[in-house]
Design a protein around this motif. Structure first.
Motif, PDB file in Angstrom:
ATOM      1  N   HIS A   9      -3.924  -3.734  -4.648  1.00 33.94           N
ATOM      2  CA  HIS A   9      -3.158  -3.687  -5.898  1.00 33.94           C
ATOM      3  C   HIS A   9      -2.019  -4.700  -5.816  1.00 33.94           C
ATOM      4  O   HIS A   9      -1.578  -5.054  -4.721  1.00 33.94           O
TER       5      HIS A   9
ATOM      6  N   HIS B  78       1.922  -6.332  -6.767  1.00 27.54           N
ATOM      7  CA  HIS B  78       3.308  -5.975  -7.087  1.00 27.54           C
ATOM      8  C   HIS B  78       4.019  -7.235  -7.548  1.00 27.54           C
ATOM      9  O   HIS B  78       3.707  -8.331  -7.078  1.00 27.54           O
TER      10      HIS B  78
ATOM     11  N   HIS C 141      -1.831  -6.367  -2.198  1.00 24.72           N
ATOM     12  CA  HIS C 141      -2.051  -5.749  -0.882  1.00 24.72           C
ATOM     13  C   HIS C 141      -2.760  -4.413  -0.978  1.00 24.72           C
ATOM     14  O   HIS C 141      -2.889  -3.837  -2.044  1.00 24.72           O
TER      15      HIS C 141
ATOM     16  N   GLU D  20      -2.836  -0.560   1.115  1.00 25.22           N
ATOM     17  CA  GLU D  20      -2.070   0.293   2.029  1.00 25.22           C
ATOM     18  C   GLU D  20      -2.917   1.538   2.306  1.00 25.22           C
ATOM     19  O   GLU D  20      -3.247   2.266   1.378  1.00 25.22           O
TER      20      GLU D  20
HETATM   21 FE   FE2 Z   1       1.888  -1.252  -2.781  1.00 26.42          FE
END
Ligand code: FE2
Length: 293
Positions: free
Chosen positions: A62, A64, A106, A108
């Motif tokens: 996703h 940012h 990125h 996570e």
């Molecule tokens: Fe994130």
């Protein structure tokens, strides 16, 4: 001027939310145009600790833009990978302070530790308008590099800011943050000076403590797990009783006092900047634009 210990402005009960590919979180607050927590945007507590729930699915790739994400782990770890070629594992006691600037893509992936638990936090910190399109930047700090100050029943891990002469390794952040993991033994008093005008919150996640203490009264007892928002003042005080210790994340920052326009993983200042960001995502230019110098 008389020194004023900060009083409690609000106590927030975290709400269970599901994010990413089905990750259960305790959310104290999320991004909102009201910007009530300026310079902070979001505070989540990873809280999926029942092993029968299986491996958590995490947060697949996703983007940012316009923010910083701060991941601090107590137990278990988070594997991450991004569009700049960075990858690594944030283990117990470690922190990743990620400045997305103009863009990062990125994933996570939280994983259970040996005890089967995953325990940790993610804080989102805003960037001022002048830095929202800056180059992405990481500060990754392993557990051993974070100073631990232990004195008079107080133990403080200093990630950012200063406590009793120890400086946190995370520096040069626009919000001038203070970010600390504080443990108080029973019957312990704690006080930390905080600059006037800075915004201060504390997330109590173990035990219980009194907060909002001033010279006239002993404050209010707050059990875990809750988010405390403080009024303005010169210091934060906390105290434990004889029955239980307390552990809390203490966070402070200088507000930017700018309008914000949040949209999912992006927080910009205007609707037009969000539309521009979404256009880049649609055109497939988000990552290359973010990389360009
Ligand atoms: Fe994130």
């Amino acid at each position: 001027m008389k020194k004023l210990p900060r009083q409690i402005q609000d106590i927030i009960e975290p709400q269970m939310v599901v994010e990413g590919a089905g990750v259960l979180l305790r959310r104290s607050f999320g991004p909102h145009s009201s910007n009530l927590f300026d310079p902070f945007l979001l505070f989540d507590h990873f809280a999926f600790n029942k092993p029968r729930q299986g491996e958590p699915v995490g947060f697949p790739t996703h983007p940012h833009r316009g923010i910083e994400t701060v991941t601090y782990m107590l137990d278990g770890n988070v594997r991450h990978r991004d569009s700049l070629g960075n990858m690594g594992v944030i283990g117990p006691g470690a922190v990743q302070w990620m400045t997305s600037g103009r863009g990062i893509l990125h994933e996570e992936m939280p994983r259970r530790g040996p005890t089967g638990a995953i325990n940790g936090f993610q804080l989102w910190v805003n960037l001022p308008a002048a830095q929202k399109m800056s180059a992405p930047r990481y500060q990754e700090v392993n557990s051993e590099t974070i100073p631990l100050v232990t004195q008079n029943g107080v133990s403080v891990r200093v990630v950012a800011g200063e406590y009793a002469g120890a400086r946190g390794p995370v520096t040069e952040i626009a919000a001038q943050p203070l970010y600390m993991d504080v443990t108080l033994a029973p019957n312990t008093q704690f006080e930390l000076p905080t600059p006037r005008g800075h915004f201060v919150i504390a997330y109590i996640f173990e035990g219980e403590g009194a907060f909002g203490i001033d010279d006239a009264q002993g404050g209010e007892w707050v059990p875990s797990t809750q988010m405390l928002v403080f009024q303005d003042g010169d210091s934060v005080r906390a105290q434990t009783g004889s029955a239980a210790p307390a552990r809390f994340m203490l966070m402070a920052g200088a507000p930017f006092r700018e309008p914000i326009f949040p949209y999912g993983p992006f927080v910009m200042n205007t609707r037009e900047e969000i539309m521009q960001t979404l256009a880049e995502i649609r055109a497939g230019t988000f990552v290359s634009n973010a990389r360009a110098e």
